[in-house]
Design a protein around this motif. Structure first.
Motif, short mmCIF file in Angstrom:
data_model
loop_
_atom_site.label_atom_id
_atom_site.label_comp_id
_atom_site.label_asym_id
_atom_site.label_seq_id
_atom_site.Cartn_x
_atom_site.Cartn_y
_atom_site.Cartn_z
N LEU A 111 2.76 -1.37 16.37
CA LEU A 111 3.97 -1.26 17.18
C LEU A 111 3.77 -2.00 18.51
N PRO A 112 4.87 -2.43 19.14
CA PRO A 112 4.74 -3.13 20.42
C PRO A 112 4.16 -2.26 21.52
N HIS A 113 4.35 -0.94 21.43
CA HIS A 113 3.84 -0.04 22.45
C HIS A 113 3.55 1.32 21.82
N GLU A 114 2.88 2.16 22.53
CA GLU A 114 2.55 3.54 22.15
C GLU A 114 1.41 3.62 21.14
N GLN A 115 1.51 2.94 20.03
CA GLN A 115 0.58 3.21 18.94
C GLN A 115 -0.74 2.47 19.12
N SER A 116 -1.81 3.22 19.27
CA SER A 116 -3.16 2.68 19.22
C SER A 116 -3.99 3.66 18.43
N ALA A 117 -4.84 3.16 17.56
CA ALA A 117 -5.58 4.03 16.65
C ALA A 117 -6.52 4.95 17.42
N ASN A 118 -6.53 6.23 17.05
CA ASN A 118 -7.47 7.15 17.68
C ASN A 118 -8.84 7.06 17.02
N ALA A 119 -9.82 7.68 17.64
CA ALA A 119 -11.22 7.50 17.23
C ALA A 119 -11.70 8.53 16.22
N TYR A 120 -10.81 9.37 15.70
CA TYR A 120 -11.24 10.50 14.87
C TYR A 120 -10.80 10.33 13.41
N GLN A 121 -11.07 9.18 12.82
CA GLN A 121 -10.59 8.89 11.48
C GLN A 121 -11.76 8.54 10.55
N ASP A 122 -11.91 9.32 9.49
CA ASP A 122 -12.88 8.96 8.45
C ASP A 122 -12.33 7.83 7.59
N ILE A 123 -11.04 7.86 7.35
CA ILE A 123 -10.36 6.80 6.61
C ILE A 123 -9.21 6.31 7.49
N ALA A 124 -9.22 5.03 7.80
CA ALA A 124 -8.17 4.45 8.64
C ALA A 124 -7.49 3.32 7.88
N LEU A 125 -6.20 3.45 7.69
CA LEU A 125 -5.40 2.40 7.06
C LEU A 125 -4.43 1.84 8.08
N ASN A 126 -4.17 0.55 8.01
CA ASN A 126 -3.29 -0.11 8.96
C ASN A 126 -2.08 -0.68 8.24
N PHE A 127 -0.91 -0.37 8.77
CA PHE A 127 0.35 -0.80 8.16
C PHE A 127 1.18 -1.60 9.16
N ARG A 128 1.91 -2.57 8.62
CA ARG A 128 2.91 -3.28 9.41
C ARG A 128 4.32 -2.78 9.08
N HIS A 129 4.46 -2.14 7.91
CA HIS A 129 5.78 -1.76 7.43
C HIS A 129 5.87 -0.23 7.35
N PHE A 130 6.89 0.31 8.01
CA PHE A 130 7.07 1.75 8.02
C PHE A 130 7.27 2.31 6.62
N PHE A 131 8.02 1.61 5.78
CA PHE A 131 8.34 2.19 4.48
C PHE A 131 7.12 2.31 3.59
N ALA A 132 6.19 1.35 3.67
CA ALA A 132 4.96 1.46 2.88
C ALA A 132 4.12 2.64 3.37
N ARG A 133 4.07 2.79 4.67
CA ARG A 133 3.33 3.91 5.27
C ARG A 133 3.93 5.24 4.87
N LYS A 134 5.26 5.32 4.84
CA LYS A 134 5.93 6.57 4.48
C LYS A 134 5.65 6.95 3.03
N VAL A 135 5.53 5.97 2.17
CA VAL A 135 5.18 6.27 0.78
C VAL A 135 3.83 6.96 0.71
N MET A 136 2.88 6.51 1.50
CA MET A 136 1.54 7.10 1.49
C MET A 136 1.56 8.54 2.01
N PHE A 137 2.35 8.77 3.07
CA PHE A 137 2.48 10.14 3.57
C PHE A 137 2.96 11.07 2.46
#
Length: 240
Positions: A111-137
């Motif tokens: 995202l242009p602002h707000e979103q930066s990955a936190n340090a407490y992730q055993d598995i970290a995936l990075n998405f550019r598209h909200f809809f693909a991310r929502k499918v995973m949720f």
């Protein structure tokens, strides 16, 4: 006699250049790669609970402290924790899971602002598209725990409610945390949506309200203990 308006002339379709088509093909490949990586890396995460909430609350805020406590309890109970991977309530959820016994998963979004990955992730995936991310949720969640948040949180809540209501996914616990925050929305749903028959009164039964960790954990365990009576496999039990 009223003269009928003349229909507007539609512009002719443009021939798309090879460069434009190449960009679209590349975008499709990017989307496919997000789905592929998500399915591969999360396929063994069973069961999991997704925690949603705003990125804008500081770590010392009571909402974040409660999110961390809920995540720790669920993690110790055997549930992987999935969050949006960013700061605020998302970071609190991952931090609680990171201190627990089960995986801490972050589905990060660029995202242009707000979103930066936190340090407490055993598995970290990075998405550019909200809809693909929502499918995973949705695909890998056995319950949704929704803490106070903004448009993004409301979007995810509406998404899962729609999918459950329309039977596109099996029913799962959907828990709104902090009645005081959510009561206005619930009142509007009751007095406007139900009154105007845009949803059925029983659709409100899809939502549970909780104000503490114990109620959240008990709601999830009670739901799956009832399902276990008829489930023959883990796949049946956790809607996989």
């Amino acid at each position: 006699m009223t003269k009928r308006p003349t229909p507007l002339m539609r512009p002719p379709l443009r021939n798309r250049s090879d460069v434009s088509q190449g960009r679209e093909a590349w975008r499709i490949l990017q989307i496919m790669s997000e789905f592929l990586e998500g399915f591969e890396r999360l396929s063994d995460v069973v069961p999991a609970v997704t925690l949603f909430g705003s990125a804008r609350f500081p770590a010392e805020h009571p909402y974040c402290q409660l999110a961390e406590k809920i995540a720790k309890e669920l993690s110790d109970a055997g549930f992987a924790i999935i969050s949006g991977g960013g700061p605020g309530i998302m970071e609190a959820a991952n931090k609680g899971a990171f201190a627990g016994n089960s995986p801490s998963i972050g589905l990060n979004i660029s995202l242009p602002h707000e979103q930066s990955a936190n340090a407490y992730q055993d598995i970290a995936l990075n998405f550019r598209h909200f809809f693909a991310r929502k499918v995973m949720f949705v695909r890998y969640s056995s319950a949704y725990v929704v803490l106070p948040g903004g448009f993004g949180t409301l979007d995810e809540l509406a998404e899962v409610l729609t999918l459950v209501q329309t039977h596109k996914i099996p029913r799962i616990p959907i828990i709104l945390v902090y009645r005081e925050f959510w009561q206005g929305l619930l009142d509007w749903i009751q007095t406007v949506l139900v009154t105007h028959h845009t949803i059925s009164p029983e659709d409100l039964e899809l939502i549970t309200i909780a104000d503490d960790t114990e109620t959240v954990v008990k709601t999830i365990f009670d739901y799956y203990e009832k399902r276990a009576e008829n489930a023959e496999t883990v796949t049946d039990l956790f809607n996989l």
